[in-house]
Write a protein that holds these residues in place. Structure first.
Motif, PDB file in Angstrom:
ATOM      1  N   GLU A   1      10.952   0.687 -10.507  1.00 49.75           N
ATOM      2  CA  GLU A   1       9.927  -0.068  -9.789  1.00 49.75           C
ATOM      3  C   GLU A   1       8.773  -0.373 -10.714  1.00 49.75           C
TER       4      GLU A   1
ATOM      5  N   GLU B   1       5.089  -2.173 -11.861  1.00 51.94           N
ATOM      6  CA  GLU B   1       3.770  -2.259 -11.237  1.00 51.94           C
ATOM      7  C   GLU B   1       3.616  -3.577 -10.490  1.00 51.94           C
ATOM      8  N   GLU B   2       4.293  -4.635 -10.994  1.00 55.42           N
ATOM      9  CA  GLU B   2       4.144  -5.907 -10.307  1.00 55.42           C
ATOM     10  C   GLU B   2       4.913  -5.938  -9.008  1.00 55.42           C
ATOM     11  N   GLY B   3       5.616  -4.839  -8.666  1.00 54.16           N
ATOM     12  CA  GLY B   3       6.161  -4.746  -7.325  1.00 54.16           C
ATOM     13  C   GLY B   3       7.647  -4.905  -7.216  1.00 54.16           C
TER      14      GLY B   3
ATOM     15  N   TYR C   1       5.744   2.728  -0.201  1.00 53.28           N
ATOM     16  CA  TYR C   1       4.639   2.747  -1.145  1.00 53.28           C
ATOM     17  C   TYR C   1       3.918   4.086  -1.001  1.00 53.28           C
TER      18      TYR C   1
ATOM     19  N   ALA D   1      -1.203   3.357  -3.647  1.00 53.27           N
ATOM     20  CA  ALA D   1      -0.856   1.949  -3.842  1.00 53.27           C
ATOM     21  C   ALA D   1      -2.031   1.053  -3.471  1.00 53.27           C
TER      22      ALA D   1
ATOM     23  N   GLU E   1      -2.643  -4.905  -2.333  1.00 58.83           N
ATOM     24  CA  GLU E   1      -1.664  -5.940  -2.698  1.00 58.83           C
ATOM     25  C   GLU E   1      -0.255  -5.355  -2.745  1.00 58.83           C
ATOM     26  N   LYS E   2      -0.141  -4.176  -3.319  1.00 61.28           N
ATOM     27  CA  LYS E   2       1.157  -3.512  -3.414  1.00 61.28           C
ATOM     28  C   LYS E   2       1.696  -3.177  -2.021  1.00 61.28           C
TER      29      LYS E   2
ATOM     30  N   GLN F   1       2.938  -6.265  -0.345  1.00 65.83           N
ATOM     31  CA  GLN F   1       4.179  -6.708  -0.987  1.00 65.83           C
ATOM     32  C   GLN F   1       5.372  -5.904  -0.497  1.00 65.83           C
ATOM     33  N   GLN F   2       5.214  -4.594  -0.426  1.00 64.65           N
ATOM     34  CA  GLN F   2       6.300  -3.730   0.004  1.00 64.65           C
ATOM     35  C   GLN F   2       6.621  -3.921   1.488  1.00 64.65           C
TER      36      GLN F   2
END
Length: 439
Positions: free
Chosen positions: A30, A32-34, A171, A175, A178-179, A182-183
């Motif tokens: 995984e 960092e950009e997701g 997550y 996190a 934004e993360k 995204q998740q």
């Protein structure tokens, strides 16, 4: 050079400690950009010619290690930044992720497998993880670090593999907003269902081939379809493997019991790796006294392959070497057996079929006699035969060759409360599996 924690090193003879093939779970890459966290299960058998060829010039640089030939989810070596390798000694190598994820996962394994560990919670946890053999680096790239893990699939001939992410959150508590968004957007039902199928690979006896599904398959499952989606993993092309389902439930319940009794750790974006034996080569069918009561006899005739089907009020299926019995590997002989019976019963009526199935797998013998009565045996005998061959007594759960292991620990954090999210996911998964089994 490999640096080992203070515990026994893996055997060099090619089979991991204890003679049991275990899983190289935890192939999470995984980013960092997701990028999706995804497990990297391994197929125990050596990579095939195509995979070996693809490895090509990388072999020398990796000191004989090759990319794993089978994965159901996650980053593939050679295609992505990281990946999973197979070491010549039979273990698997998971490339350490960038900080903080990689060091966090390494610290987790070091803590659980510390030779001086006397914490009963962590000692029991070892039973549910792949064994850990320290870290390894290729001689030509000493700065590249790999976790050296057991290959859960190694003992299986035709391993069926499924990776299921567990928990209501994919997550961790640290996190970013934004993360998290995204998740959540990847699988909004994660919080409600408590698990996500990341991928599966199922061996079909009927075609001697594998069917694979990736993470998009899992994300497409809804509350209404998740049951059928998971049951797909336990269907071998002939029937539903209820023995594997029952054994899986039993193993998940043990993991659930561990979680109910610990308040030290919380797990995020972690998975369960399911493996069961898809091949029937270890199972021998003995079909004896196969009789069909009829009103009138039919002349015997020769069928393909030298098999003779005799009719004289009673039907006896024989081959050229056996008298009145067929002994065949299910994986190769079941299709033929079905074909024989389909021909024999196509126009028969008011018939009764008695079958005795003896399973000799792993030295555990169980017998069940099942009677099928059909008003019209007009080709519909196949579903009835499937019920016979796939019937497993309730007390044979333990005999199924099944592994369920926890994998992927880049997001494990200390805690002083129960891991309610993981517990929720385990309970829901058990409920779904039990529903499949009951139906």
């Amino acid at each position: 050079m490999a640096t080992e924690p203070p515990r026994p090193a893996p055997p060099a003879a090619g089979r991991p400690e204890g003679g049991r093939g275990c899983c190289a779970g935890g192939g999470r890459g995984e980013a960092e950009e997701g990028e999706e966290a995804a497990a990297q299960p391994a197929l125990g058998a050596s990579p095939g010619p195509a995979a070996a060829a693809a490895a090509g010039g990388r072999r020398r640089g990796l000191n004989g290690c090759v990319p794993l030939s089978h994965q159901v989810a996650g980053h593939m070596y050679g295609k992505d930044k990281g990946g999973i390798l197979q070491h010549p000694d039979g273990t698997v190598l998971k490339q350490l992720q960038p900080p903080p994820r990689g060091p966090r996962e390494q610290e987790f394994y070091n803590k659980v497998y510390d030779s001086d560990c006397c914490d009963s919670i962590l000692l029991e946890l070892r039973e549910y993880l792949p064994k850990y053999f320290g870290v390894w680096s290729p001689p030509t790239a000493p700065n590249d670090t790999y976790l050296k893990l057991e290959d859960v699939t190694r003992k299986f001939n035709k391993p069926c593999i499924m990776d299921v992410k567990i928990g209501q959150k994919s997550y961790d508590p640290y996190a970013s907003a934004e993360k998290i968004q995204q998740q959540v957007s990847k699988y909004p039902l994660m919080e409600e269902i408590g698990f996500l199928v990341l991928g599966m690979r199922v061996y079909h006896v009927s075609s001697d081939s594998y069917e694979t599904q990736n993470q998009h398959y899992g994300r497409s499952l809804t509350k209404e379809t998740v049951k059928d989606g998971i049951s797909k993993f336990f269907h071998n092309g002939y029937c539903l493997r209820k023995d594997a389902i029952a054994a899986s439930i039993q193993k998940i319940e043990k993991i659930l019991e561990w979680f109910e009794g610990q308040q030290q750790l919380n797990f995020y974006a972690s998975s369960l790796l399911f493996v069961y034996e898809g091949s029937c080569q270890a199972t021998t069918m003995r079909l004896s006294d196969v009789t069909l009561a009829e009103k009138r006899g039919v002349p015997k005739r020769l069928l393909s392959g030298g098999d003779i089907l005799e009719y004289n009020n009673n039907i006896h299926v024989i081959n050229s070497t056996e008298n009145g019995k067929i002994e065949a590997s299910v994986s190769k002989g079941l299709s033929k057996f079905y074909a024989l019976h389909k021909k024999a019963y196509a126009k028969r009526h008011h018939s009764q079929l008695s079958l005795k199935v003896e399973n000799l797998e792993q030295g555990n013998v169980w017998k069940s006699s099942t009677c099928i009565t059909q008003e019209h045996l007009n080709g519909n005998v196949l579903p009835q035969l499937e019920k016979v061959f796939c019937h497993v007594p309730a007390d044979t759960k333990e005999s199924a060759n099944v592994e369920v292991r926890m994998i992927d620990f880049a997001h494990v954090f200390p805690s002083n409360t129960k891991d309610e999210g993981y517990i929720y996911g385990l309970k829901n998964l058990i409920t779904v599996l039990q529903s499949i089994l009951d139906n």
